[in-house]
Design a protein around this motif. Structure first.
Motif, PDB file in Angstrom:
ATOM      1  N   GLU A 150       0.822  -1.217   0.000  1.00  0.00           N
ATOM      2  CA  GLU A 150       0.000   0.000   0.000  1.00  0.00           C
ATOM      3  C   GLU A 150       0.854   1.265   0.000  1.00  0.00           C
ATOM      4  OE1 GLU A 150      -2.948  -0.683   3.108  1.00  0.00           O
ATOM      5  OE2 GLU A 150      -4.248  -1.647   1.621  1.00  0.00           O
ATOM      6  N   ALA A 151       2.053   1.189   0.553  1.00  0.00           N
ATOM      7  CA  ALA A 151       2.957   2.349   0.512  1.00  0.00           C
ATOM      8  C   ALA A 151       3.324   2.687  -0.933  1.00  0.00           C
ATOM      9  CB  ALA A 151       4.215   2.047   1.323  1.00  0.00           C
ATOM     10  N   LEU A 152       3.378   1.684  -1.770  1.00  0.00           N
ATOM     11  CA  LEU A 152       3.776   1.889  -3.167  1.00  0.00           C
ATOM     12  C   LEU A 152       2.593   2.139  -4.091  1.00  0.00           C
ATOM     13  CD1 LEU A 152       6.407  -0.946  -3.456  1.00  0.00           C
ATOM     14  CD2 LEU A 152       6.835   1.429  -4.080  1.00  0.00           C
ATOM     15  N   PHE A 153       1.519   1.370  -3.876  1.00  0.00           N
ATOM     16  CA  PHE A 153       0.466   1.311  -4.892  1.00  0.00           C
ATOM     17  C   PHE A 153      -0.885   1.823  -4.406  1.00  0.00           C
ATOM     18  CE2 PHE A 153       3.247  -0.865  -7.665  1.00  0.00           C
ATOM     19  CZ  PHE A 153       3.872  -1.902  -6.992  1.00  0.00           C
ATOM     20  N   GLY A 154      -0.950   2.283  -3.150  1.00  0.00           N
ATOM     21  CA  GLY A 154      -2.252   2.706  -2.650  1.00  0.00           C
ATOM     22  C   GLY A 154      -3.014   1.525  -2.081  1.00  0.00           C
ATOM     23  N   PRO A 155      -4.244   1.774  -1.625  1.00  0.00           N
ATOM     24  CA  PRO A 155      -4.992   0.741  -0.894  1.00  0.00           C
ATOM     25  C   PRO A 155      -5.263  -0.505  -1.744  1.00  0.00           C
ATOM     26  CG  PRO A 155      -6.101   2.876  -0.755  1.00  0.00           C
ATOM     27  CD  PRO A 155      -4.982   3.031  -1.730  1.00  0.00           C
ATOM     28  N   LEU A 156      -5.130  -1.653  -1.097  1.00  0.00           N
ATOM     29  CA  LEU A 156      -5.527  -2.910  -1.728  1.00  0.00           C
ATOM     30  C   LEU A 156      -7.048  -2.939  -1.815  1.00  0.00           C
ATOM     31  CD1 LEU A 156      -3.215  -5.479   0.068  1.00  0.00           C
ATOM     32  CD2 LEU A 156      -3.550  -5.359  -2.409  1.00  0.00           C
ATOM     33  N   PRO A 157      -7.602  -3.645  -2.824  1.00  0.00           N
ATOM     34  CA  PRO A 157      -9.056  -3.847  -2.797  1.00  0.00           C
ATOM     35  C   PRO A 157      -9.413  -4.726  -1.594  1.00  0.00           C
ATOM     36  CG  PRO A 157      -8.025  -5.156  -4.544  1.00  0.00           C
ATOM     37  CD  PRO A 157      -6.948  -4.308  -3.962  1.00  0.00           C
ATOM     38  N   ASP A 158     -10.656  -4.619  -1.173  1.00  0.00           N
ATOM     39  CA  ASP A 158     -11.129  -5.465  -0.071  1.00  0.00           C
ATOM     40  C   ASP A 158     -11.444  -6.846  -0.639  1.00  0.00           C
ATOM     41  OD1 ASP A 158     -13.905  -5.229   2.331  1.00  0.00           O
ATOM     42  OD2 ASP A 158     -12.370  -6.755   1.985  1.00  0.00           O
ATOM     43  N   LEU A 159     -10.588  -7.806  -0.315  1.00  0.00           N
ATOM     44  CA  LEU A 159     -10.721  -9.143  -0.891  1.00  0.00           C
ATOM     45  C   LEU A 159     -11.420 -10.106   0.055  1.00  0.00           C
ATOM     46  CD1 LEU A 159      -7.013  -9.394  -2.214  1.00  0.00           C
ATOM     47  CD2 LEU A 159      -9.035  -8.758  -3.538  1.00  0.00           C
ATOM     48  N   SER A 160     -12.019  -9.574   1.145  1.00  0.00           N
ATOM     49  CA  SER A 160     -12.498 -10.477   2.192  1.00  0.00           C
ATOM     50  C   SER A 160     -13.700 -11.321   1.774  1.00  0.00           C
ATOM     51  CB  SER A 160     -12.808  -9.689   3.464  1.00  0.00           C
ATOM     52  OG  SER A 160     -13.685  -8.624   3.147  1.00  0.00           O
ATOM     53  N   ASP A 161     -14.480 -10.860   0.798  1.00  0.00           N
ATOM     54  CA  ASP A 161     -15.661 -11.634   0.366  1.00  0.00           C
ATOM     55  C   ASP A 161     -15.206 -12.760  -0.553  1.00  0.00           C
ATOM     56  OD1 ASP A 161     -18.860 -10.710  -1.186  1.00  0.00           O
ATOM     57  OD2 ASP A 161     -17.957 -12.655  -0.760  1.00  0.00           O
ATOM     58  N   ARG A 162     -15.160 -13.994  -0.002  1.00  0.00           N
ATOM     59  CA  ARG A 162     -14.614 -15.115  -0.766  1.00  0.00           C
ATOM     60  C   ARG A 162     -15.535 -15.558  -1.902  1.00  0.00           C
ATOM     61  NH1 ARG A 162      -9.525 -17.426   0.620  1.00  0.00           N
ATOM     62  NH2 ARG A 162      -8.574 -15.695   1.757  1.00  0.00           N
ATOM     63  N   ALA A 163     -16.783 -15.122  -1.840  1.00  0.00           N
ATOM     64  CA  ALA A 163     -17.664 -15.434  -2.974  1.00  0.00           C
ATOM     65  C   ALA A 163     -17.252 -14.598  -4.180  1.00  0.00           C
ATOM     66  CB  ALA A 163     -19.110 -15.152  -2.592  1.00  0.00           C
ATOM     67  N   ARG A 164     -16.942 -13.330  -3.933  1.00  0.00           N
ATOM     68  CA  ARG A 164     -16.504 -12.464  -5.030  1.00  0.00           C
ATOM     69  C   ARG A 164     -15.038 -12.693  -5.387  1.00  0.00           C
ATOM     70  NH1 ARG A 164     -17.576  -6.514  -3.457  1.00  0.00           N
ATOM     71  NH2 ARG A 164     -16.425  -6.121  -5.377  1.00  0.00           N
ATOM     72  N   PHE A 165     -14.221 -12.958  -4.383  1.00  0.00           N
ATOM     73  CA  PHE A 165     -12.776 -13.124  -4.591  1.00  0.00           C
ATOM     74  C   PHE A 165     -12.357 -14.508  -4.098  1.00  0.00           C
ATOM     75  CE2 PHE A 165     -12.045  -8.874  -5.959  1.00  0.00           C
ATOM     76  CZ  PHE A 165     -12.928  -8.072  -5.254  1.00  0.00           C
ATOM     77  N   PRO A 166     -12.557 -15.554  -4.951  1.00  0.00           N
ATOM     78  CA  PRO A 166     -12.198 -16.915  -4.527  1.00  0.00           C
ATOM     79  C   PRO A 166     -10.719 -16.998  -4.159  1.00  0.00           C
ATOM     80  CG  PRO A 166     -13.301 -16.909  -6.683  1.00  0.00           C
ATOM     81  CD  PRO A 166     -13.011 -15.492  -6.340  1.00  0.00           C
ATOM     82  N   ALA A 167     -10.401 -18.023  -3.346  1.00  0.00           N
ATOM     83  CA  ALA A 167      -9.009 -18.227  -2.940  1.00  0.00           C
ATOM     84  C   ALA A 167      -8.134 -18.507  -4.143  1.00  0.00           C
ATOM     85  CB  ALA A 167      -8.921 -19.376  -1.940  1.00  0.00           C
ATOM     86  N   SER A 168      -8.737 -19.172  -5.140  1.00  0.00           N
ATOM     87  CA  SER A 168      -7.960 -19.607  -6.287  1.00  0.00           C
ATOM     88  C   SER A 168      -8.730 -19.275  -7.554  1.00  0.00           C
ATOM     89  CB  SER A 168      -7.721 -21.118  -6.173  1.00  0.00           C
ATOM     90  OG  SER A 168      -6.970 -21.592  -7.240  1.00  0.00           O
TER      91      SER A 168
END
Lengths: 423, 150
Positions: A169-187
């Motif tokens: 985040e120091a380099l690229f700004g905030p990460l997206p919120d990846l906590s919703d595993r339905a929207r952001f699967p582990a793989s």
């Protein structure tokens, strides 16, 4: 009487001639270089290496924080499907950032040889076929290749969120919120693995874009680290330095007469500088040198496949993830994309430290430098396309001298030692 | 051996050694020799005499392994600037039988017969030819420039 005197004179002249000949052939003399040859030597000298070219497509290319993050990512084996493959698995620092094998070994066995990373930032193209046009785009290839790291970008995005949040985040700004595993699967990713691919295709377009951006930034940090991997001076460079300073003693202590003879061949009769030119001993362009096919592997047409691939790559200089303005992408815009010269053409690696990087060629076809030189000497046609080589007709002694010269191109790396170790 | 034989042997050795030193340093073999008095002028007339063109590389000397631009100026042989020409670029190294490593293009008409040529690149030293194929007003011709890059 006259005939006898003439005969004696003739014999005397012949003896003198033989003595002169013996002197010329056997007495080692300091070689003289012409002005043109000195210019060539200067162009090969490490002292002529220009400053690292900027990479406009990578906004963090020269940011020390990106170097630090890239250093960590480069050695992180969690960036793989089995937790055992990092970039350093194949690009081993102790081996000049390659692996000494004919074919790379990640999750599986590759179809090409691992390339050295030393001085790689000076090239406009990456891989043997130049199918990537930036260091960061290149890094993304192996990360998702089933035989290399075997992972996928959603997996990597989650890893960054869990382990590298602050640095990222120091380099690229905030990460997206990846906590919703339905929207952001582990793989999930556009990869060969069917489950990961299906998961990717099930994601929303904007979520795929967000994950891809994190993936791209991983590549940009790794590239910042790789830009720091530079060659240091060899005995050849010491020789040229002494030559330019008029230091005959320095010249004599830098290279042996055989190595100098090999150098003379390298820039002359052996025509090596057609492709192995500049301070990195490569023009980073594509050449067909008739390298034999590797047994058991599919036909490899080199640049003829790589050129269309780089043009189509979503991560190229003109693509949405590049930080470059369109005017900065000249190599890509004016790429030679077709023509028979591309068939079976490959990018020559640097010859610096070549003696330590057996085996040679794009599938490790030649085990020794001697085999390489014999190939160039014979110039046999290759399996595809038209070889650029013509037979050199070098003697065994000349081949040995050329090899001796190539060995004199070894030297330490000019890189901070901490970057050559895991962080 | 008698002295006559020794003499003949020495003469043979003399001839052989002379030949060896003369030919031993043999230079590179090439497909096409560099013409004597190679014309490397930066202003040249086209093959059929329609145009006179001048190249102005953006870098002097022309570098090796660096993509760069040229400005091409085209006029008729009586000095009138040729605007609105369609121009393509090709070339290569006659001695090696290969073409240019890139595909340069005229990307901008700068006016007054000047055209921006982008994507010029040379990846080795030696004798290069660069051809500009120029079409204007229903006529076409080709101008060739020779470069001897060091």
């Amino acid at each position: 009487m006259v005939a006898k005197a003439v005969r004696s004179a003739l014999i005397a002249a012949l003896v003198i001639d033989l003595a002169v000949l013996a002197y010329l052939l056997l007495w080692p003399r300091a070689p003289r270089w012409t002005e043109g040859e000195i210019a060539t030597l200067r162009s090969l000298w490490l002292g002529s290496l220009p400053p690292l070219p900027p990479d406009p497509s990578n906004g963090v290319a020269d940011d020390p924080r990106a170097v630090a993050l890239g250093h960590k990512l480069f050695f992180d084996a969690r960036l793989s499907s089995n937790g055992q493959v990092s970039c350093a698995t194949c690009h081993q620092p102790a081996r000049l950032f390659q692996d000494g094998l004919p074919l790379g070994q990640g999750i599986g066995t590759m179809t090409r040889r691992t390339m050295t990373l030393v001085g790689v930032a000076y090239s406009p193209w990456f891989f043997w076929d130049g199918r990537k046009d930036s260091l960061w785009a290149q890094a993304l290839g192996p990360l998702e290749h089933p035989l290399e790291h075997g992972g996928n970008r959603a997996q990597y995005a989650h890893l960054v969120a869990r382990h590298y949040r602050a640095e990222y985040e120091a380099l690229f700004g905030p990460l997206p919120d990846l906590s919703d595993r339905a929207r952001f699967p582990a793989s999930a990713g556009p990869v060969a693995d069917p489950a990961a691919r299906a998961a990717w295709e099930g994601m929303r377009p904007e979520d795929r874009e967000a994950v891809t951006r994190v993936f791209v930034n991983i590549g940009k940090a790794i590239a910042a680290y790789e830009r720091r991997l530079m060659p240091g001076p060899s005995r050849f460079d010491a020789y040229v330095q002494a030559l330019l300073a008029g230091d005959a003693k320095g010249m004599r202590s830098a290279l042996t007469p055989d190595e100098i003879a090999g150098l003379r061949l390298f820039i002359g009769k052996a025509e090596c500088t057609h492709c192995h030119n500049g301070p990195l001993f490569t023009n980073n362009d594509f050449h067909n040198t008739g390298v034999p096919a590797a047994a058991g592997l599919p036909m490899d047409i080199g640049r003829a496949a790589g050129a269309p691939q780089v043009l189509a790559d979503e991560f190229n200089c003109l693509g949405p993830y590049s930080d470059a303005g369109p005017d900065a992408c000249a190599d890509l815009r004016f790429l030679k994309a077709s023509g028979k010269e591309l068939v079976g053409a490959f990018k020559p690696p640097t010859l610096r430290n070549v003696a330590e990087r057996a085996p040679y060629m794009h599938a490790g076809q030649f085990a020794t430098l001697r085999e390489v030189l014999e190939h160039y000497n014979r110039a046999a046609p290759g399996p595809v396309g038209q070889t650029e080589l013509l037979p050199l007709n070098l003697s065994r002694r000349e081949l040995a001298q050329l090899e001796a010269f190539l060995r004199s191109l070894s030297g330490p790396l000019n890189t901070p030692p901490e970057l050559l170790r895991p962080p | 051996m008698d002295r006559r034989r020794v003499l003949l042997l020495l003469i043979a050795l003399l001839i052989l050694s002379a030949l060896a030193t003369a030919c031993g340093s043999g230079g590179p073999r090439h497909m096409t020799p560099v013409p004597a008095n190679l014309d490397t002028s930066t202003t040249r007339t086209s093959d059929q005499g329609l145009y006179r063109a001048t190249i102005i590389p953006s870098l002097d000397p022309i570098p090796i392994n660096q993509v760069h631009t040229w400005t091409l100026h085209v006029e008729t042989t009586d000095g009138k600037a040729v605007d609105q020409a369609e121009i393509t670029v090709d070339g290569g190294m006659p001695q090696h039988g290969h073409g240019l490593p890139t595909q340069p293009q005229v990307t901008k008409n700068l006016g007054n017969g000047n055209y921006l040529v982008e994507g010029m690149k040379f990846q080795m030293t030696g004798w290069w030819v660069v051809h500009f194929n120029i079409s204007a007003g229903g006529q076409s011709d080709r101008v060739t420039f020779n470069l001897m890059l060091k």
